[in-house]
Each structure stands twice: as C-alpha cells, then as structure tokens.
Enzyme design. Structure first.
Site, PDB file in Angstrom:
ATOM      1  N   GLY A   1       8.817  11.262  -2.595  1.00 39.79           N
ATOM      2  CA  GLY A   1       8.563  10.510  -3.072  1.00 39.79           C
ATOM      3  C   GLY A   1       9.600   9.148  -2.051  1.00 39.79           C
ATOM      4  O   GLY A   1      10.687  10.277  -1.448  1.00 39.79           O
ATOM      5  N   ASP A   2       9.091   7.810  -2.420  1.00 36.00           N
ATOM      6  CA  ASP A   2       9.664   6.639  -1.826  1.00 36.00           C
ATOM      7  C   ASP A   2      10.361   7.094  -0.004  1.00 36.00           C
ATOM      8  O   ASP A   2      11.450   6.768   1.201  1.00 36.00           O
ATOM      9  CB  ASP A   2      11.378   6.907  -2.301  1.00 36.00           C
ATOM     10  CG  ASP A   2      11.230   7.208  -3.646  1.00 36.00           C
ATOM     11  OD1 ASP A   2      11.275   6.352  -4.582  1.00 36.00           O
ATOM     12  OD2 ASP A   2      12.358   7.978  -4.275  1.00 36.00           O
TER      13      ASP A   2
ATOM     14  N   LYS B   1       5.870   4.784   2.178  1.00 31.98           N
ATOM     15  CA  LYS B   1       4.618   4.724   2.456  1.00 31.98           C
ATOM     16  C   LYS B   1       3.496   3.454   2.666  1.00 31.98           C
ATOM     17  O   LYS B   1       2.689   3.012   3.533  1.00 31.98           O
ATOM     18  CB  LYS B   1       3.377   5.652   1.560  1.00 31.98           C
ATOM     19  CG  LYS B   1       3.869   7.143   1.523  1.00 31.98           C
ATOM     20  CD  LYS B   1       3.473   8.092   0.328  1.00 31.98           C
ATOM     21  CE  LYS B   1       4.004   7.692  -0.919  1.00 31.98           C
ATOM     22  NZ  LYS B   1       5.066   8.067  -1.112  1.00 31.98           N
ATOM     23  N   GLY B   2       4.159   2.677   1.574  1.00 31.76           N
ATOM     24  CA  GLY B   2       3.736   1.114   2.007  1.00 31.76           C
ATOM     25  C   GLY B   2       3.986   0.444   2.870  1.00 31.76           C
ATOM     26  O   GLY B   2       2.910  -0.158   3.310  1.00 31.76           O
TER      27      GLY B   2
ATOM     28  N   GLY C   1       6.219   2.961  -6.898  1.00 29.00           N
ATOM     29  CA  GLY C   1       6.757   1.737  -5.835  1.00 29.00           C
ATOM     30  C   GLY C   1       6.261   1.745  -4.896  1.00 29.00           C
ATOM     31  O   GLY C   1       7.110   2.513  -4.044  1.00 29.00           O
ATOM     32  N   HIS C   2       5.375   1.168  -4.464  1.00 29.02           N
ATOM     33  CA  HIS C   2       5.453   0.882  -2.346  1.00 29.02           C
ATOM     34  C   HIS C   2       5.286  -0.604  -2.109  1.00 29.02           C
ATOM     35  O   HIS C   2       5.862  -1.766  -2.898  1.00 29.02           O
ATOM     36  CB  HIS C   2       4.211   0.823  -2.329  1.00 29.02           C
ATOM     37  CG  HIS C   2       3.353   2.293  -2.301  1.00 29.02           C
ATOM     38  ND1 HIS C   2       4.754   2.988  -2.187  1.00 29.02           N
ATOM     39  CD2 HIS C   2       1.834   2.363  -1.827  1.00 29.02           C
ATOM     40  CE1 HIS C   2       3.422   4.002  -2.083  1.00 29.02           C
ATOM     41  NE2 HIS C   2       1.964   3.716  -2.181  1.00 29.02           N
TER      42      HIS C   2
ATOM     43  N   THR D   1      10.066   8.478 -15.417  1.00 30.58           N
ATOM     44  CA  THR D   1       9.846   7.218 -15.556  1.00 30.58           C
ATOM     45  C   THR D   1      10.199   6.339 -17.065  1.00 30.58           C
ATOM     46  O   THR D   1      10.508   5.384 -17.460  1.00 30.58           O
ATOM     47  CB  THR D   1       9.054   6.777 -14.511  1.00 30.58           C
ATOM     48  OG1 THR D   1       8.368   7.047 -14.713  1.00 30.58           O
ATOM     49  CG2 THR D   1       9.290   6.409 -13.099  1.00 30.58           C
TER      50      THR D   1
ATOM     51  N   GLN E   1       3.735   8.787  -5.002  1.00 37.32           N
ATOM     52  CA  GLN E   1       4.785   9.633  -5.054  1.00 37.32           C
ATOM     53  C   GLN E   1       4.967  10.729  -4.170  1.00 37.32           C
ATOM     54  O   GLN E   1       5.227  10.428  -2.801  1.00 37.32           O
ATOM     55  CB  GLN E   1       4.778  10.319  -6.650  1.00 37.32           C
ATOM     56  CG  GLN E   1       4.422  10.386  -7.553  1.00 37.32           C
ATOM     57  CD  GLN E   1       3.559   9.681  -7.794  1.00 37.32           C
ATOM     58  OE1 GLN E   1       2.054   9.809  -7.859  1.00 37.32           O
ATOM     59  NE2 GLN E   1       4.089   7.749  -9.243  1.00 37.32           N
TER      60      GLN E   1
ATOM     61  N   GLY F   1      14.364   1.364 -10.002  1.00 38.89           N
ATOM     62  CA  GLY F   1      16.007   0.543 -10.118  1.00 38.89           C
ATOM     63  C   GLY F   1      17.132   1.660 -10.015  1.00 38.89           C
ATOM     64  O   GLY F   1      18.737   1.640  -9.872  1.00 38.89           O
ATOM     65  N   ARG F   2      16.773   3.122 -10.315  1.00 40.64           N
ATOM     66  CA  ARG F   2      17.781   4.101 -10.039  1.00 40.64           C
ATOM     67  C   ARG F   2      18.639   4.100  -9.227  1.00 40.64           C
ATOM     68  O   ARG F   2      17.295   4.229  -7.669  1.00 40.64           O
ATOM     69  CB  ARG F   2      17.013   5.026 -11.190  1.00 40.64           C
ATOM     70  CG  ARG F   2      17.445   5.083 -12.209  1.00 40.64           C
ATOM     71  CD  ARG F   2      16.113   6.714 -13.164  1.00 40.64           C
ATOM     72  NE  ARG F   2      14.857   6.519 -12.704  1.00 40.64           N
ATOM     73  CZ  ARG F   2      14.574   7.834 -13.458  1.00 40.64           C
ATOM     74  NH1 ARG F   2      14.914   8.917 -13.818  1.00 40.64           N
ATOM     75  NH2 ARG F   2      12.793   8.609 -12.524  1.00 40.64           N
TER      76      ARG F   2
ATOM     77  N   THR G   1      11.307   0.913  12.113  1.00 39.73           N
ATOM     78  CA  THR G   1      13.067   0.992  12.626  1.00 39.73           C
ATOM     79  C   THR G   1      13.680   0.056  11.978  1.00 39.73           C
ATOM     80  O   THR G   1      14.375  -0.705  11.962  1.00 39.73           O
ATOM     81  CB  THR G   1      13.302   0.844  14.479  1.00 39.73           C
ATOM     82  OG1 THR G   1      12.059  -0.669  14.537  1.00 39.73           O
ATOM     83  CG2 THR G   1      12.993   1.899  15.507  1.00 39.73           C
TER      84      THR G   1
END
Length: 437
Positions: free
Chosen positions: A12-13, A16-17, A40-41, A129, A223, A301-302, A413
């Site tokens: 995840g992270d 993708k958004g 979260g996106h 979460t 995810q 926010g972790r 970039t």
C-alpha cells in the site's frame, strides 16, 4: 474503450491516488472495489490538496461518475464526513456518486471491537487501523453483516438486535461497558439510511448499462498486493481482495470485461503496521526516506517503515495481478542518495529464495540479498521528460523494469498531478484510450 484496473504492487501507499487522478479523464466512471476508510489516497494538483478515504479519486474530475462497489465496507459517518469536505471544497458530487446496495455497512461498534482486539493482542497485534474493517468483513463472511439494501428493510431492527447479541459478549469480555454506548440506536441508523438513500443503487446494473453505452471504466484498488487477504503476507494483511482479481468480484463487472492492469510501484518500499519487511532499513537511510518522502499514513498519520525497493515482491505482484505496465512513483525521493540498494533476492536459512514465500515465519527470517547501484546528486523533482533525468536515474528505472518484467510507462517526479513523466509505451496508450499519447 478499455476497462482498466489500477493496483498497488507493495504494502500500500504506493501513490495510486495520484495515478488514478492522472488517467481518469480517459474513463467515464471510476469504481472503488474493496476496503473501507482504512485506505487513504492523496491527490494534489495546482495549489489544491485532497485526502480521500472512501470516495474514488475520479470525483475531482468534473463529469466523471464514481461508484463505491459491492466489495467495500462503508462507514456512514466516514462517508458523510468525506462528502461534506468535498462539497465545502466546491467539488460537485450530485448525480455523480453511487453506492452499491450490496456493499456492507460498517457500524461504530465494529471499530470499538477492532481496537479492543488489537489492544488485547499486545506484542502479537496485527497493526490494523482499528477502523472496524476486519469485523465488518468477518460479519459479511459469516452472513451476519448489514448491507446498504438492508438499511431500508422492514427487518432492520431485528438485524441490529442480532448483531448486538452476537457482539455484546466479546465486547464486554474485552472491557467495553454494558449497555448501548458502543451500539448506534435504531433511530440513528434509520437517520443514516435517509441520508444515504439518494446515493444507494444497483451499481452492477449501472456499470452494465454504462458499458453497453460505450463508456470505459477505471477500477481503483486500495491497499496493495502484499496486503491481499489471499496473496499477501498473511496474517498481516487486510480483510479484502486488493489484487486485480478483486475488481470483478467487488464491482459486479464480469472478469471478461476487464482489459488490463496498471501496477503502481514506489521507487523504494514502505509498510505501515506489523508484519515482515525483508528490505526494511533501521538506520539513517530509512529515516531519510521517511522524512524526504513524507512517509506518514494518510489515514492514521502513523510513520511508515521504510526500506529499499524489494524486487522479489515486485516480481510476485506483477505475476499475481498480470501487470502489463507500471507507474513508478516517488523517484525524486531518491535524489541525493549516493548509493542506492536493490533487494534482488532473499536468503532464508542459508538458501537463496527468488519467490515471495507464503509462510510468514520464513518471510520473517528472510535476509535481503542487496545489490548496490549508483545514485544521483541531481534534482529530478518536477522533470517531465525521461531524457532529462540524470543518467543514473534512467539506469535505475531501466534496471527495475528489467528485473520485474514489465515496462515502466509513468514516472512520478513530485506529488502533484502535473509532475509526471509519460513514456508512451504502447500498452499504456491502449489502457488509457490514448489519453496520454
């Protein structure tokens, strides 16, 4: 016109958004097909910044229709909060947003149960979460869940009572006080139903009609592959199918109508929560990536755990999803790293392993086999042409696509929509209907 699936190739992270936001003008509709507000996106363009958790990124493009699919679990409270934020920001949502009547409803006491379960596990916690996602899918699988359609049932009171009876004993055992404080009243749930009613629809039928009318559809996963319930680092996974195969099941669109898969891969690796992470860095290099890459969870926010790019996991994700072309994100975060390392294989119990193992205990013992490649001391932020990248950066991109076995057609970039290198690789052109040609 193509129907394209966008998936994450790591834990995840991956960004993708931004990628969905970039390519969604080529599509008539964007569908989120699994997960809940544990995702979260982040989308940035010009001077605007949006953090979305339930609603697809396509909502930020005027005229794009958005669907929350049947494979999702949806918190009414989180949905209303996100909706209100978009409206306040001037985003038009009326008539563009639909919620599947088969999607499951996530109620507040699921989150309470999730949190208390995690606390009770101590050092053995999964690292969820604590939003109630696991309990929601658990109830779905045991046929005790509450779907959107059920909010309008004459038996709503009975369904809520059955859930209360089922969950009371465990909640009280975990320390929740006896009574109703953790369970919404029937009146509250009916109020949510009234507010949800304009959005709830048979989205499978909608998507079928739009396809017949010639619209193309973009499927947005949440995810990442390594958090997939079946194919990820089980049990340190989410509770849904985050791989490309979940797109058909979680939307009601037949698999024969999915035309291809675009994978999103970060130029290094991150993970939130517990679980194995062979290429993780515990030194200054990891701290550098975290700070420079702003690696803090959009949802919680972790701080994210950071490590070198894991090519074993990348090859596995490519195979499991049928990835045909890749968007590589956060290349600019590596600017200034003098020596970059790539995890090309694992060593487990003295043996070289080239495939991502199913046994989490073996994965925990995996030591990364690392190769060093030259870094670049030049700024790549905001560059728009591949030829303008430093030679070492171009070599890094080419090495990654060679190792993973799929071309890298998009290179991010910077965080904004505009900060993207487009390499007009043929499959990207096909999967985006020529938008980026």
């Amino acid at each position: 016109m193509p129907n394209t699936v966008v998936i994450g190739m790591q834990w995840g992270d991956e960004g993708k958004g931004k990628i969905v936001d970039l390519i969604c003008p080529a599509f008539g509709a964007v569908v989120r097909y699994q997960g809940g507000h544990n995702a979260g996106h982040t989308v940035k363009f010009e001077d605007r910044h949006f953090a979305l958790h339930l609603i697809p990124s396509g909502i930020l493009h005027e005229g794009t229709r958005c669907v929350l699919g049947n494979g999702m679990v949806i918190s009414p409270e989180a949905f209303f909060t996100e909706l209100e934020g978009l409206v306040e920001a001037g985003v038009e949502v009326e008539g563009r947003l639909s919620v599947s009547d088969r999607a499951h409803v996530l109620l507040p006491h699921y989150a309470e149960l999730d949190r208390r379960r995690e606390e009770s596990l101590g050092d053995d916690r999964i690292g969820t979460t604590s939003r109630g996602i696991g309990p929601a899918y658990e109830l779905k699988a045991s046929r005790d869940g509450l779907r959107m359609a059920d909010l309008f049932s004459s038996d709503l009171a009975g369904r809520l009572e059955r859930q209360r009876d089922r969950m009371r004993a465990e909640l009280e055992h975990l320390g929740a006080g006896e009574g109703e404080e953790w369970m919404p009243s029937l009146a509250v749930v009916r109020g949510w139903a009234d507010r949800l009613a304009p959005f709830v629809a048979d989205t499978g039928a909608l998507l079928g009609r739009w396809r017949r009318e010639g619209a193309s559809i973009l499927f947005e996963g949440a995810q990442g592959t390594l958090l997939d319930l079946d194919h990820g680092s089980y049990p340190f996974v989410t509770s849904s199918s985050s791989t490309a195969g979940g797109a058909a099941v979680g939307s009601g669109v037949p698999p024969t109508h999915l035309d291809g898969v675009l994978g999103v891969l970060k130029a290094y690796t991150t993970r939130v929560g517990e679980g194995p992470f062979p290429s993780e860095l515990h030194d200054e290099s990891g701290a550098y990536l975290r700070e420079r890459g702003n690696e803090f969870g959009t949802t919680t926010g972790r701080p994210r755990r950071c490590g070198w790019l894991d090519l074993v996991a990348g090859r596995y994700a490519c195979e499991v999803n049928g990835v045909e072309t890749i968007a590589l994100t956060k290349l600019d975060v590596l600017d200034g790293v003098e020596e970059i390392r790539l995890c090309v294989a694992y060593e487990i119990d003295g043996e070289r392993v080239d495939r991502f193992p199913a046994d989490v205990a073996r994965l925990e013992r995996a030591q990364p086999i690392l190769e060093t490649v030259p870094g670049w001391n030049e700024d790549t932020a905001g560059l728009l042409e591949f030829e303008d990248l430093p030679g070492a950066a171009r070599a890094y991109v080419e090495r990654v696509e060679s190792e993973i076995g799929a071309p890298i057609s998009l290179i991010s970039t910077g965080p904004r929509r505009e900060e993207t290198i487009v390499r007009n690789e043929p499959r990207l052109v096909e999967l985006t209907g020529g938008l980026l040609d």
